[in-house]
Design a protein around this motif. Structure first.
Motif, PDB file in Angstrom:
ATOM      1  N   LEU A  39      39.419 -13.546  -5.978  1.00 25.09           N
ATOM      2  CA  LEU A  39      40.012 -12.350  -6.583  1.00 25.09           C
ATOM      3  C   LEU A  39      39.444 -12.092  -7.977  1.00 25.09           C
ATOM      4  N   ALA A  40      39.257 -13.161  -8.746  1.00 28.56           N
ATOM      5  CA  ALA A  40      38.677 -13.013 -10.083  1.00 28.56           C
ATOM      6  C   ALA A  40      37.249 -12.483  -9.997  1.00 28.56           C
ATOM      7  N   LEU A  41      36.497 -12.952  -9.009  1.00 26.03           N
ATOM      8  CA  LEU A  41      35.126 -12.483  -8.831  1.00 26.03           C
ATOM      9  C   LEU A  41      35.100 -10.996  -8.508  1.00 26.03           C
ATOM     10  N   PHE A  42      35.957 -10.544  -7.598  1.00 29.33           N
ATOM     11  CA  PHE A  42      36.019  -9.122  -7.273  1.00 29.33           C
ATOM     12  C   PHE A  42      36.410  -8.298  -8.504  1.00 29.33           C
ATOM     13  N   PHE A  43      37.373  -8.787  -9.263  1.00 27.62           N
ATOM     14  CA  PHE A  43      37.834  -8.079 -10.457  1.00 27.62           C
ATOM     15  C   PHE A  43      36.719  -7.964 -11.498  1.00 27.62           C
ATOM     16  N   VAL A  44      36.052  -9.077 -11.777  1.00 31.47           N
ATOM     17  CA  VAL A  44      35.016  -9.091 -12.813  1.00 31.47           C
ATOM     18  C   VAL A  44      33.821  -8.232 -12.398  1.00 31.47           C
ATOM     19  N   MET A  45      33.364  -8.402 -11.161  1.00 31.23           N
ATOM     20  CA  MET A  45      32.206  -7.624 -10.722  1.00 31.23           C
ATOM     21  C   MET A  45      32.547  -6.141 -10.628  1.00 31.23           C
ATOM     22  N   GLY A  46      33.750  -5.829 -10.185  1.00 27.15           N
ATOM     23  CA  GLY A  46      34.160  -4.433 -10.135  1.00 27.15           C
ATOM     24  C   GLY A  46      34.181  -3.792 -11.508  1.00 27.15           C
ATOM     25  N   ASN A  47      34.728  -4.507 -12.472  1.00 27.56           N
ATOM     26  CA  ASN A  47      34.743  -3.984 -13.839  1.00 27.56           C
ATOM     27  C   ASN A  47      33.335  -3.861 -14.408  1.00 27.56           C
ATOM     28  N   GLY A  48      32.467  -4.803 -14.072  1.00 29.56           N
ATOM     29  CA  GLY A  48      31.082  -4.729 -14.535  1.00 29.56           C
ATOM     30  C   GLY A  48      30.366  -3.502 -13.997  1.00 29.56           C
ATOM     31  N   PHE A  49      30.524  -3.245 -12.695  1.00 27.62           N
ATOM     32  CA  PHE A  49      29.886  -2.071 -12.105  1.00 27.62           C
ATOM     33  C   PHE A  49      30.491  -0.779 -12.643  1.00 27.62           C
ATOM     34  N   LYS A  50      31.804  -0.789 -12.867  1.00 26.55           N
ATOM     35  CA  LYS A  50      32.471   0.394 -13.416  1.00 26.55           C
ATOM     36  C   LYS A  50      31.975   0.671 -14.839  1.00 26.55           C
ATOM     37  N   THR A  51      31.820  -0.372 -15.627  1.00 28.15           N
ATOM     38  CA  THR A  51      31.321  -0.221 -16.993  1.00 28.15           C
ATOM     39  C   THR A  51      29.883   0.281 -16.988  1.00 28.15           C
ATOM     40  N   LYS A  52      29.076  -0.243 -16.076  1.00 26.24           N
ATOM     41  CA  LYS A  52      27.684   0.193 -15.993  1.00 26.24           C
ATOM     42  C   LYS A  52      27.599   1.668 -15.625  1.00 26.24           C
ATOM     43  N   LYS A  53      28.412   2.103 -14.673  1.00 27.28           N
ATOM     44  CA  LYS A  53      28.421   3.514 -14.289  1.00 27.28           C
ATOM     45  C   LYS A  53      28.842   4.400 -15.456  1.00 27.28           C
ATOM     46  N   LYS A  54      29.876   3.969 -16.169  1.00 28.58           N
ATOM     47  CA  LYS A  54      30.375   4.740 -17.308  1.00 28.58           C
ATOM     48  C   LYS A  54      29.301   4.840 -18.394  1.00 28.58           C
TER      49      LYS A  54
END
Length: 61
Positions: A39-54
């Protein structure tokens, strides 16, 4: 060296730590530790991709 985006370094280190947590959980045969790490991996990677898109949309990359 001057073009390093430190936020992505932090996200990648956190993702590696979560992956290590999965390995530790499997090694300990502990389903809760492995599940929390996944769950932590999904959360961290999701936030990373979201930040990159932003940042890409704002023209910062």
């Amino acid at each position: 060296m001057k073009n390093i985006k430190w936020v992505f370094v932090i996200y990648s280190l956190a993702a590696v730590a979560a992956m290590c947590g999965i390995g530790v959980g499997v090694g300990m045969r502990s389903i809760p530790v492995a599940a929390i790490s996944i769950l932590a991996l999904f959360f961290v990677m999701g936030n990373g991709f979201k930040t990159k898109k932003k940042m890409r949309e704002e023209g910062l990359l």
